[in-house]
Scaffold this active site. Structure first.
Site, PDB file in Angstrom:
ATOM      1  N   CYS A 102       1.057  -1.119   0.014  1.00 54.38           N
ATOM      2  CA  CYS A 102       0.297   0.114   0.031  1.00 54.38           C
ATOM      3  C   CYS A 102       0.901   1.165  -0.024  1.00 54.38           C
ATOM      4  O   CYS A 102       1.881   1.284   0.663  1.00 54.38           O
ATOM      5  CB  CYS A 102      -0.904   0.029   1.256  1.00 54.38           C
ATOM      6  SG  CYS A 102      -1.944   1.369   1.270  1.00 54.38           S
ATOM      7  N   HIS A 144      -9.426  -3.998  -1.538  1.00 54.95           N
ATOM      8  CA  HIS A 144      -8.308  -3.144  -0.711  1.00 54.95           C
ATOM      9  C   HIS A 144      -8.799  -1.408  -0.774  1.00 54.95           C
ATOM     10  O   HIS A 144      -8.728  -0.846   0.235  1.00 54.95           O
ATOM     11  CB  HIS A 144      -7.023  -3.346  -1.275  1.00 54.95           C
ATOM     12  CG  HIS A 144      -5.979  -2.462  -0.977  1.00 54.95           C
ATOM     13  ND1 HIS A 144      -4.732  -3.251  -0.292  1.00 54.95           N
ATOM     14  CD2 HIS A 144      -5.499  -1.022  -0.902  1.00 54.95           C
ATOM     15  CE1 HIS A 144      -3.817  -2.247   0.275  1.00 54.95           C
ATOM     16  NE2 HIS A 144      -4.353  -1.079  -0.291  1.00 54.95           N
ATOM     17  N   GLU A 145      -8.963  -0.965  -1.965  1.00 51.50           N
ATOM     18  CA  GLU A 145      -9.388   0.606  -2.190  1.00 51.50           C
ATOM     19  C   GLU A 145     -10.601   0.665  -1.522  1.00 51.50           C
ATOM     20  O   GLU A 145     -10.799   1.710  -0.836  1.00 51.50           O
ATOM     21  CB  GLU A 145      -9.416   0.907  -3.512  1.00 51.50           C
ATOM     22  CG  GLU A 145      -8.015   0.765  -4.283  1.00 51.50           C
ATOM     23  CD  GLU A 145      -6.809   1.456  -3.589  1.00 51.50           C
ATOM     24  OE1 GLU A 145      -7.029   2.367  -2.891  1.00 51.50           O
ATOM     25  OE2 GLU A 145      -5.684   1.052  -3.449  1.00 51.50           O
ATOM     26  N   HIS A 148     -10.202   1.106   2.015  1.00 48.28           N
ATOM     27  CA  HIS A 148      -9.595   2.515   2.413  1.00 48.28           C
ATOM     28  C   HIS A 148     -10.790   3.552   2.543  1.00 48.28           C
ATOM     29  O   HIS A 148     -10.822   4.190   3.484  1.00 48.28           O
ATOM     30  CB  HIS A 148      -8.737   3.105   1.575  1.00 48.28           C
ATOM     31  CG  HIS A 148      -7.430   2.674   1.354  1.00 48.28           C
ATOM     32  ND1 HIS A 148      -6.725   3.077   2.583  1.00 48.28           N
ATOM     33  CD2 HIS A 148      -6.553   2.143   0.384  1.00 48.28           C
ATOM     34  CE1 HIS A 148      -5.287   2.634   2.395  1.00 48.28           C
ATOM     35  NE2 HIS A 148      -5.126   2.008   0.983  1.00 48.28           N
TER      36      HIS A 148
END
Length: 191
Positions: A102, A144-145, A148
Protein backbone atom coordinates in the site's frame (compact mmCIF):
# COMPACT_ATOMS: atom_id res chain seq x y z
CA UNK A 1 -0.47 16.34 -6.88
CA UNK A 2 2.73 14.39 -6.35
CA UNK A 3 3.80 11.37 -4.32
CA UNK A 4 4.45 13.78 -1.44
CA UNK A 5 0.69 14.37 -1.16
CA UNK A 6 0.09 10.70 -0.32
CA UNK A 7 -0.43 10.29 3.42
CA UNK A 8 0.79 7.24 5.32
CA UNK A 9 0.35 5.54 8.66
CA UNK A 10 0.28 6.64 11.40
CA UNK A 11 -1.83 9.51 9.95
CA UNK A 12 -5.21 9.11 11.73
CA UNK A 13 -7.19 10.21 8.64
CA UNK A 14 -6.51 6.76 7.13
CA UNK A 15 -8.76 5.33 9.86
CA UNK A 16 -11.75 7.55 8.99
CA UNK A 17 -14.70 6.68 6.77
CA UNK A 18 -15.02 8.66 3.57
CA UNK A 19 -18.17 10.57 2.64
CA UNK A 20 -20.42 9.57 -0.24
CA UNK A 21 -20.37 11.91 -3.23
CA UNK A 22 -23.83 13.18 -4.14
CA UNK A 23 -22.97 15.45 -7.08
CA UNK A 24 -20.12 14.92 -9.52
CA UNK A 25 -18.57 18.35 -9.99
CA UNK A 26 -15.52 19.68 -11.78
CA UNK A 27 -13.77 19.51 -8.39
CA UNK A 28 -14.47 15.77 -8.21
CA UNK A 29 -13.09 15.29 -11.74
CA UNK A 30 -10.01 17.34 -10.83
CA UNK A 31 -9.48 15.27 -7.67
CA UNK A 32 -9.51 12.12 -9.82
CA UNK A 33 -6.90 13.63 -12.17
CA UNK A 34 -4.79 14.72 -9.19
CA UNK A 35 -4.96 11.23 -7.69
CA UNK A 36 -3.73 9.73 -10.97
CA UNK A 37 -0.85 12.23 -11.06
CA UNK A 38 0.16 11.37 -7.48
CA UNK A 39 -0.05 7.61 -8.13
CA UNK A 40 2.10 7.87 -11.25
CA UNK A 41 4.63 10.15 -9.52
CA UNK A 42 4.93 7.55 -6.73
CA UNK A 43 5.36 4.79 -9.31
CA UNK A 44 8.04 6.74 -11.18
CA UNK A 45 10.09 6.81 -7.96
CA UNK A 46 9.91 3.00 -7.53
CA UNK A 47 11.90 0.73 -9.87
CA UNK A 48 10.18 -2.54 -8.88
CA UNK A 49 6.56 -1.53 -8.19
CA UNK A 50 3.48 -0.30 -9.98
CA UNK A 51 0.79 1.93 -8.59
CA UNK A 52 -2.21 -0.36 -8.98
CA UNK A 53 -4.80 1.94 -7.40
CA UNK A 54 -5.40 4.78 -4.97
CA UNK A 55 -8.28 5.98 -2.79
CA UNK A 56 -8.99 9.67 -2.24
CA UNK A 57 -8.34 9.33 1.49
CA UNK A 58 -4.73 8.51 0.62
CA UNK A 59 -4.33 12.07 -0.66
CA UNK A 60 -6.20 13.32 2.41
CA UNK A 61 -9.64 13.78 0.83
CA UNK A 62 -12.43 12.05 2.74
CA UNK A 63 -14.51 11.28 -0.35
CA UNK A 64 -15.51 7.89 -1.76
CA UNK A 65 -13.40 7.93 -4.92
CA UNK A 66 -10.93 5.30 -6.06
CA UNK A 67 -8.78 5.04 -9.16
CA UNK A 68 -7.77 1.63 -10.55
CA UNK A 69 -5.06 1.04 -13.12
CA UNK A 70 -6.37 -0.19 -16.47
CA UNK A 71 -3.41 -2.54 -17.13
CA UNK A 72 -1.49 -4.09 -14.23
CA UNK A 73 1.03 -5.88 -16.46
CA UNK A 74 2.38 -3.00 -18.53
CA UNK A 75 3.95 -0.10 -16.64
CA UNK A 76 3.94 1.89 -19.90
CA UNK A 77 0.12 1.93 -19.88
CA UNK A 78 -0.60 4.81 -17.52
CA UNK A 79 -4.40 4.86 -17.67
CA UNK A 80 -6.74 4.53 -14.69
CA UNK A 81 -10.47 4.04 -14.26
CA UNK A 82 -12.24 6.21 -11.69
CA UNK A 83 -14.95 4.65 -9.51
CA UNK A 84 -17.12 6.97 -7.43
CA UNK A 85 -18.99 5.60 -4.40
CA UNK A 86 -17.77 2.06 -5.17
CA UNK A 87 -19.60 -0.68 -3.34
CA UNK A 88 -19.23 -4.45 -3.34
CA UNK A 89 -22.68 -5.92 -3.91
CA UNK A 90 -21.62 -9.58 -3.86
CA UNK A 91 -18.61 -11.59 -2.74
CA UNK A 92 -17.95 -14.78 -4.71
CA UNK A 93 -15.33 -17.43 -5.23
CA UNK A 94 -12.96 -18.63 -2.58
CA UNK A 95 -10.93 -16.79 0.03
CA UNK A 96 -7.31 -16.53 -1.15
CA UNK A 97 -4.39 -15.15 0.86
CA UNK A 98 -1.90 -13.23 -1.29
CA UNK A 99 0.60 -10.41 -1.00
CA UNK A 100 -0.51 -6.79 -0.79
CA UNK A 101 1.29 -3.53 -0.35
CA UNK A 102 0.00 0.00 0.00
CA UNK A 103 1.26 3.46 -0.85
CA UNK A 104 0.08 4.51 2.63
CA UNK A 105 1.88 1.69 4.50
CA UNK A 106 5.52 2.30 3.73
CA UNK A 107 8.00 -0.52 3.24
CA UNK A 108 5.64 -3.30 4.43
CA UNK A 109 3.82 -6.01 2.49
CA UNK A 110 1.62 -8.74 3.88
CA UNK A 111 -0.46 -11.78 2.99
CA UNK A 112 -4.10 -10.76 3.09
CA UNK A 113 -7.13 -13.05 2.70
CA UNK A 114 -9.62 -11.73 0.11
CA UNK A 115 -12.47 -13.09 -1.99
CA UNK A 116 -11.32 -14.21 -5.43
CA UNK A 117 -14.38 -12.72 -7.18
CA UNK A 118 -16.61 -9.74 -6.48
CA UNK A 119 -19.42 -7.78 -8.09
CA UNK A 120 -19.19 -4.00 -7.78
CA UNK A 121 -21.38 -1.02 -8.49
CA UNK A 122 -20.16 2.57 -8.72
CA UNK A 123 -20.52 5.76 -10.72
CA UNK A 124 -18.19 6.95 -13.45
CA UNK A 125 -17.01 10.56 -13.84
CA UNK A 126 -20.14 11.38 -15.84
CA UNK A 127 -22.47 10.08 -13.14
CA UNK A 128 -23.39 6.90 -15.02
CA UNK A 129 -23.84 3.73 -12.98
CA UNK A 130 -21.20 1.08 -13.59
CA UNK A 131 -21.64 -2.57 -12.65
CA UNK A 132 -18.72 -4.91 -13.03
CA UNK A 133 -17.48 -8.35 -12.15
CA UNK A 134 -13.88 -8.59 -11.01
CA UNK A 135 -11.74 -11.59 -10.24
CA UNK A 136 -8.16 -12.35 -9.31
CA UNK A 137 -5.82 -9.43 -8.81
CA UNK A 138 -8.41 -6.86 -9.93
CA UNK A 139 -10.87 -8.13 -7.31
CA UNK A 140 -8.13 -7.90 -4.66
CA UNK A 141 -7.22 -4.34 -5.66
CA UNK A 142 -10.82 -3.12 -5.60
CA UNK A 143 -11.46 -4.73 -2.18
CA UNK A 144 -8.27 -3.07 -0.87
CA UNK A 145 -9.33 0.38 -2.13
CA UNK A 146 -12.93 0.09 -0.93
CA UNK A 147 -11.49 -0.82 2.48
CA UNK A 148 -9.68 2.53 2.42
CA UNK A 149 -12.99 4.35 1.93
CA UNK A 150 -14.16 2.61 5.12
CA UNK A 151 -11.10 3.49 7.19
CA UNK A 152 -9.52 0.03 6.91
CA UNK A 153 -5.88 -0.60 5.96
CA UNK A 154 -4.66 -3.95 4.60
CA UNK A 155 -2.60 -4.76 7.70
CA UNK A 156 -5.89 -4.86 9.67
CA UNK A 157 -6.73 -8.13 7.87
CA UNK A 158 -3.54 -9.92 8.88
CA UNK A 159 -4.23 -12.19 11.83
CA UNK A 160 -1.17 -14.46 11.86
CA UNK A 161 1.75 -12.14 12.56
CA UNK A 162 4.39 -14.82 12.07
CA UNK A 163 5.46 -15.16 8.43
CA UNK A 164 2.88 -12.50 7.45
CA UNK A 165 4.88 -9.30 6.91
CA UNK A 166 7.49 -8.63 4.21
CA UNK A 167 9.57 -5.85 2.71
CA UNK A 168 11.19 -5.42 -0.71
CA UNK A 169 14.95 -5.78 -0.99
CA UNK A 170 17.07 -3.78 -3.45
CA UNK A 171 16.41 -6.27 -6.24
CA UNK A 172 12.63 -6.10 -5.81
CA UNK A 173 12.25 -9.46 -4.04
CA UNK A 174 10.02 -9.88 -0.99
CA UNK A 175 11.90 -10.68 2.22
CA UNK A 176 10.18 -11.72 5.47
CA UNK A 177 10.08 -9.34 8.42
CA UNK A 178 9.95 -10.45 12.02
CA UNK A 179 6.83 -8.93 13.59
CA UNK A 180 8.34 -8.39 17.05
CA UNK A 181 11.74 -7.14 15.90
CA UNK A 182 10.96 -5.33 12.66
CA UNK A 183 7.38 -4.07 12.88
CA UNK A 184 5.77 -3.83 16.30
CA UNK A 185 8.45 -1.67 17.87
CA UNK A 186 9.95 -0.08 14.76
CA UNK A 187 8.43 3.36 14.33
CA UNK A 188 10.66 4.21 11.38
CA UNK A 189 8.72 1.75 9.20
CA UNK A 190 5.68 3.96 9.69
CA UNK A 191 7.48 7.30 9.12
Amino acid sequence: MTKDDIIALPNPHLRQKSAKIHVITDEVRQLSANMIAAALDWEDSRPHEISAALAAIQVDHLERIIIVRSDFDDKATREFTTLINPEIVKYEGEIVADFEGCLSVKHVYGKVPRHSKIRVKALDLDGNEIRLKAEGFLARVIQHEIDHTNGIVFIDHIRDQHDAFYTLDDSGELQPLDYEADIKDNAQLWD
